[in-house]
Design an enzyme around this catalytic site. Structure first.
Site, short mmCIF file in Angstrom:
data_model
loop_
_atom_site.label_atom_id
_atom_site.label_comp_id
_atom_site.label_asym_id
_atom_site.label_seq_id
_atom_site.Cartn_x
_atom_site.Cartn_y
_atom_site.Cartn_z
N LYS A 120 0.82 -1.21 0.00
CA LYS A 120 0.00 0.00 0.00
C LYS A 120 0.86 1.26 0.00
O LYS A 120 0.35 2.36 -0.13
CB LYS A 120 -0.93 0.03 1.22
CG LYS A 120 -2.08 -0.96 1.13
CD LYS A 120 -3.13 -0.64 2.18
CE LYS A 120 -4.33 -1.56 2.02
NZ LYS A 120 -5.46 -1.13 2.83
N LYS A 165 2.22 2.65 2.46
CA LYS A 165 1.95 3.47 3.64
C LYS A 165 1.91 2.56 4.86
O LYS A 165 1.62 1.38 4.76
CB LYS A 165 0.65 4.25 3.50
CG LYS A 165 -0.60 3.39 3.43
CD LYS A 165 -1.85 4.25 3.30
CE LYS A 165 -3.08 3.35 3.27
NZ LYS A 165 -4.30 4.09 3.19
#
Length: 146
Positions: free
Chosen positions: A47, A49
């Site tokens: 992702k 993140k």
């Protein structure tokens, strides 16, 4: 009598009602529910993140639910490898995956071993990604005013 073992997985960042509904539905379909919680490193890898809630907290939240019998660390996204590692009877996922090439392959492999995939309606009105976006917008707006 053999107990039915179920398995589902997720990030479970900013735990919300959609997560709870998924886990309750899953438990109604099995005798023993195992839940994989994605590690921070895994989430970062796909992702790009880091979850807002640290892994240890997400793990403890999921582990504290009465409907969950066991929590494991999800350190990779290989669904077929997970099946062979955990040896469950049913995998529970959102219906947004139904018919995808990945889950067609997963279903075929599980079916060879007498296991299967159960698809649940995806809770579209609530998601951690949506919550995170709202928080980011607020943060950005406050910093512009600052």
């Amino acid at each position: 009598m053999k107990k039915t073992v179920g398995y589902t997985t997720g990030v479970f960042d900013m735990f919300h009602i959609g997560h709870l509904h998924l886990l309750k539905k899953a438990k109604r379909h099995c005798d023993y529910l195992i839940v994989g919680v994605s590690s921070d490193e895994l989430v970062q890898s796909y992702k790009d993140k880091t979850p807002i809630i640290p892994f240890e907290h997400r793990y403890e939240i999921v582990n504290g639910l009465d409907v969950v019998d066991e929590v494991v660390v999800q350190s990779h996204r290989d669904k077929i490898k997970q099946f062979h590692e955990i040896q469950y009877d049913l995998m529970f996922v959102g219906d947004d995956w139904k018919g995808s090439p990945l889950f067609n392959e997963v279903e075929a492999e599980l079916n060879k071993h007498g296991a299967g995939v159960v698809y649940f309606e995806y809770t579209k009105e609530v998601s951690s990604t949506k919550f995170t976006g709202i928080l980011q917008d607020i943060y950005d707006a406050e910093n512009k005013l600052g």
